[in-house]
Write a protein that holds these residues in place. Structure first.
Motif, PDB file in Angstrom:
ATOM      1  N   LEU A   1       0.865  -1.201  -0.051  1.00  0.00           N
ATOM      2  CA  LEU A   1      -0.049   0.014   0.222  1.00  0.00           C
ATOM      3  C   LEU A   1       0.865   1.330  -0.206  1.00  0.00           C
ATOM      4  N   ARG A   2       1.810   1.141   0.751  1.00  0.00           N
ATOM      5  CA  ARG A   2       2.916   2.305   0.749  1.00  0.00           C
ATOM      6  C   ARG A   2       3.682   2.562  -0.604  1.00  0.00           C
ATOM      7  N   ASP A   3       3.954   1.615  -1.185  1.00  0.00           N
ATOM      8  CA  ASP A   3       4.761   1.604  -2.443  1.00  0.00           C
ATOM      9  C   ASP A   3       3.723   1.927  -3.563  1.00  0.00           C
ATOM     10  N   GLY A   4       2.407   1.616  -3.493  1.00  0.00           N
ATOM     11  CA  GLY A   4       1.492   2.158  -4.398  1.00  0.00           C
ATOM     12  C   GLY A   4       1.248   3.528  -4.356  1.00  0.00           C
ATOM     13  N   SER A   5       1.157   3.961  -2.913  1.00  0.00           N
ATOM     14  CA  SER A   5       0.918   5.603  -2.974  1.00  0.00           C
ATOM     15  C   SER A   5       2.226   6.184  -3.225  1.00  0.00           C
ATOM     16  N   TYR A   6       3.309   6.001  -3.050  1.00  0.00           N
ATOM     17  CA  TYR A   6       4.392   6.639  -3.386  1.00  0.00           C
ATOM     18  C   TYR A   6       4.688   6.413  -5.051  1.00  0.00           C
ATOM     19  N   GLY A   7       4.179   5.470  -5.609  1.00  0.00           N
ATOM     20  CA  GLY A   7       4.288   5.125  -7.142  1.00  0.00           C
ATOM     21  C   GLY A   7       3.388   6.156  -7.905  1.00  0.00           C
ATOM     22  N   LEU A   8       2.250   6.791  -7.061  1.00  0.00           N
ATOM     23  CA  LEU A   8       1.256   7.662  -7.618  1.00  0.00           C
ATOM     24  C   LEU A   8       1.614   9.014  -7.454  1.00  0.00           C
ATOM     25  N   GLY A   9       2.813   9.062  -6.774  1.00  0.00           N
ATOM     26  CA  GLY A   9       3.356  10.593  -6.554  1.00  0.00           C
ATOM     27  C   GLY A   9       3.178  11.286  -5.181  1.00  0.00           C
ATOM     28  N   ALA A  10       2.619  10.418  -4.298  1.00  0.00           N
ATOM     29  CA  ALA A  10       1.980  10.998  -3.193  1.00  0.00           C
ATOM     30  C   ALA A  10       3.358  11.057  -2.170  1.00  0.00           C
ATOM     31  N   THR A  11       3.387  12.028  -1.284  1.00  0.00           N
ATOM     32  CA  THR A  11       4.587  12.609  -0.266  1.00  0.00           C
ATOM     33  C   THR A  11       4.160  11.500   0.854  1.00  0.00           C
ATOM     34  N   GLN A  12       5.159  11.474   1.725  1.00  0.00           N
ATOM     35  CA  GLN A  12       5.294  10.492   2.869  1.00  0.00           C
ATOM     36  C   GLN A  12       3.874  10.998   3.874  1.00  0.00           C
ATOM     37  N   SER A  13       3.748  12.218   4.061  1.00  0.00           N
ATOM     38  CA  SER A  13       2.743  12.755   4.837  1.00  0.00           C
ATOM     39  C   SER A  13       1.484  12.285   4.440  1.00  0.00           C
ATOM     40  N   GLU A  14       1.475  12.573   3.065  1.00  0.00           N
ATOM     41  CA  GLU A  14       0.090  12.036   2.478  1.00  0.00           C
ATOM     42  C   GLU A  14      -0.345  10.551   2.339  1.00  0.00           C
ATOM     43  N   THR A  15       0.842   9.948   2.387  1.00  0.00           N
ATOM     44  CA  THR A  15       0.554   8.268   2.434  1.00  0.00           C
ATOM     45  C   THR A  15      -0.110   7.977   3.758  1.00  0.00           C
ATOM     46  N   VAL A  16       0.741   8.535   4.728  1.00  0.00           N
ATOM     47  CA  VAL A  16       0.442   8.409   6.087  1.00  0.00           C
ATOM     48  C   VAL A  16      -1.201   8.651   6.365  1.00  0.00           C
ATOM     49  N   ARG A  17      -1.364   9.995   5.774  1.00  0.00           N
ATOM     50  CA  ARG A  17      -3.024  10.320   6.172  1.00  0.00           C
ATOM     51  C   ARG A  17      -4.028   9.817   5.473  1.00  0.00           C
ATOM     52  N   GLN A  18      -3.424   9.682   4.114  1.00  0.00           N
ATOM     53  CA  GLN A  18      -4.722   9.009   3.182  1.00  0.00           C
ATOM     54  C   GLN A  18      -4.544   7.683   3.112  1.00  0.00           C
ATOM     55  N   VAL A  19      -3.480   6.845   3.363  1.00  0.00           N
ATOM     56  CA  VAL A  19      -3.602   5.419   2.873  1.00  0.00           C
ATOM     57  C   VAL A  19      -3.209   4.495   4.287  1.00  0.00           C
ATOM     58  N   ILE A  20      -2.131   4.925   4.901  1.00  0.00           N
ATOM     59  CA  ILE A  20      -1.956   3.956   6.159  1.00  0.00           C
ATOM     60  C   ILE A  20      -2.932   4.108   7.256  1.00  0.00           C
ATOM     61  N   LEU A  21      -3.350   5.481   7.584  1.00  0.00           N
ATOM     62  CA  LEU A  21      -4.381   5.549   8.731  1.00  0.00           C
ATOM     63  C   LEU A  21      -5.492   5.069   8.344  1.00  0.00           C
ATOM     64  N   PRO A  22      -6.130   5.323   7.053  1.00  0.00           N
ATOM     65  CA  PRO A  22      -7.392   4.637   6.841  1.00  0.00           C
ATOM     66  C   PRO A  22      -7.339   3.190   7.060  1.00  0.00           C
ATOM     67  N   ALA A  23      -6.279   2.662   6.681  1.00  0.00           N
ATOM     68  CA  ALA A  23      -6.116   1.122   6.448  1.00  0.00           C
ATOM     69  C   ALA A  23      -5.886   0.530   8.134  1.00  0.00           C
ATOM     70  N   ALA A  24      -5.324   1.258   8.687  1.00  0.00           N
ATOM     71  CA  ALA A  24      -5.065   0.740  10.100  1.00  0.00           C
ATOM     72  C   ALA A  24      -6.286   1.206  11.212  1.00  0.00           C
TER      73      ALA A  24
END
Length: 486
Positions: free
Chosen positions: A368-391
């Motif tokens: 999930l992190r790799d996919g977010s980074y591959g789409l151009g998201a920053t680390q903070s955006e990945t945490v806020r929009q991908v990791i926290l909703p998943a967790a």
């Protein structure tokens, strides 16, 4: 025979059985262990299990039943007049056990001889004549009825102890002999040992379940007794908490429930943001070296005794909040308040939220992190929009587990929030919780057949239902999360 000696003897017989069983197995194979069905240690373990386990099981059952049987036999000897004079049957039996233990101590110290104690139990006139001597030996006044019952209790207890010791030792010896005679070259010792271990594991799990069931039923039984003496509507919907063992008590639950929820909410407002932000930083931003130091330091907070947190609330946090917030704002002059207990309890809960949330965030798949980074998201955006909703389901479960821990806390509330039951929105006012009142109602010189004492069981059952609901909800959420990502 003392219980410790009996336990040591059984273990010694088990060790002897292990050695003899192993030697007999090797001897039956002509000294070649390769000819045995199982490894030699399995044969010794089989003899040891047959020696120790049945004896210890009988010992455990005997220890449970012996006091019940003796108390039932002794209680019938106590006249109703003596029971009414002392107050209740349970209080009379407490005195009987105290005197019986005192008689053993007095005999051991030489204040009374064994012949004197036997003589006291034979004739009531002799009992009355010796009451002064026994009272001096025991350090208190003793009624004739209580003394006679104590002597009977002591005699039955000694007889039961002797029978218990003999039965357990004989049973261990028979188990050793039976296991030793079964040991042969073709005996499937490994299968027997594995079945015995499986049975022990099943017994352990069954005992854990039965213990929970026993706790629940004991609370239910006493709660029903309470509601026979006090109306349930006034308990669940009453707005006053004014217990009085002289009668005329108001035992309303709502003030205690409000204090419990108020303090718990403040504690969660402190622990959840700090714990969650700490978990996010350590899981996503911190380096390995910093994480290796910071995570154990945060988890140290979980190992501090709650009495230490209570003293911290009483000595440091309470006066600080009073001097810099409550008094300047005109909200109170006491250092004991909801805010004091809530803040300190929140500090205690930080490692619960942080550690669980950290583990849950780390369990989010790296894809999930790799996919977010591959789409151009920053680390903070990945945490806020991908990791926290998943967790999020797991984090919610961690918060609910922390909430159930906060609801059951006692010492921090006693020292930080006081013991006053009140309905107020002022966070700098002293309040109390359900757990504090459970302790208060069951301590001191209490008549355990009065509604003021039995109300503690109704409070405990209510608290049990609340925390059970939170735990079930948390486990459901966490399980749903695990099914989604594992």
């Amino acid at each position: 025979m003392p219980l410790l000696w009996l336990f040591v003897i059984v273990l010694a017989l088990g060790a002897l059985g292990f050695v003899l069983g192993r030697q007999r197995a090797i001897a039956s194979a002509g000294g070649d262990a390769r000819q045995l069905h199982s490894l030699p240690n399995y044969y010794g373990s089989n003899v040891a299990i047959l020696t120790v386990v049945p004896a210890l099981m009988v010992l455990a059952v005997w220890l449970i039943l012996q006091p019940m049987v003796i108390q039932a036999r002794v209680t019938s000897l106590i006249p109703e007049a003596a029971i009414e004079q002392i107050g209740s049957r349970s209080l009379v039996m407490s005195d009987v056990r105290r005197v019986a233990e005192g008689l053993d101590t007095a005999v051991a110290a030489g204040a009374l001889s064994e012949a004197e104690t036997r003589g006291l139990s034979t004739d009531e006139t002799d009992v009355r004549a010796r009451l002064g001597e026994v009272g001096v030996a025991l350090g208190g006044a003793v009624t004739p009825e209580v003394l006679a019952a104590a002597l009977r209790y002591r005699a039955l207890d000694h007889t039961a102890d002797t029978l218990r010791s003999g039965l357990v030792i004989v049973l261990a010896a028979l188990g050793l002999a039976y296991g030793y005679l079964r040991t042969r070259q073709e005996f499937r010792a490994r299968n027997s040992v594995e079945r015995a271990i499986l049975a022990l594991l099943m017994l352990a799990s069954t005992l854990a379940i039965l213990t929970t069931v026993g706790i629940v039923f004991s609370m239910l039984f006493e709660t029903f007794n309470f509601f026979e003496l006090y109306p349930w509507r006034e308990f669940f919907f009453g707005l006053e908490w004014r217990p009085s063992f002289e009668g005329g008590s108001d035992l309303g639950l709502i003030p205690l429930l409000w204090g419990t929820l108020y303090i718990s909410i403040i504690a969660l407002l402190v622990s959840v943001p700090i714990g969650l932000f700490a978990a996010i930083y350590m899981a996503e931003y911190a380096g390995k070296r910093f994480r290796a130091v910071a995570k154990p330091l945060i988890e140290v907070l979980a190992g501090i005794p709650t009495i230490v947190y209570g003293l911290f609330a009483l000595i440091t946090v309470g006066p600080l909040l009073r001097d810099y917030f409550a008094q300047p704002l005109g909200l109170g002059t006491s250092s004991s308040s909801v805010m004091t207990a809530g803040v300190v309890m929140g500090i205690m809960l930080i490692p619960f939220v942080s550690s669980l949330s950290d583990d849950i965030i780390n369990a989010v798949p790296q894809s999930l992190r790799d996919g977010s980074y591959g789409l151009g998201a920053t680390q903070s955006e990945t945490v806020r929009q991908v990791i926290l909703p998943a967790a999020l389901p797991g984090i919610v479960g961690a918060i609910l587990l922390a909430a159930s821990r906060a609801i059951g806390e006692t010492m921090i509330v006693v020292l930080g929030a006081g013991a006053a039951a009140a309905l107020s929105l002022n966070p700098f006012e002293a309040m109390t919780t359900v757990t504090v009142k459970i302790v208060g109602q069951l301590t001191g010189d209490t008549n355990f057949e009065s509604p003021e004492a039995l109300v503690a069981f109704a409070l405990g059952l209510t608290l049990f239902v609340i925390t059970l609901g939170l735990n079930v909800l948390a486990l459901y959420i966490v399980r749903k999360y695990r099914e989604q990502y594992e």
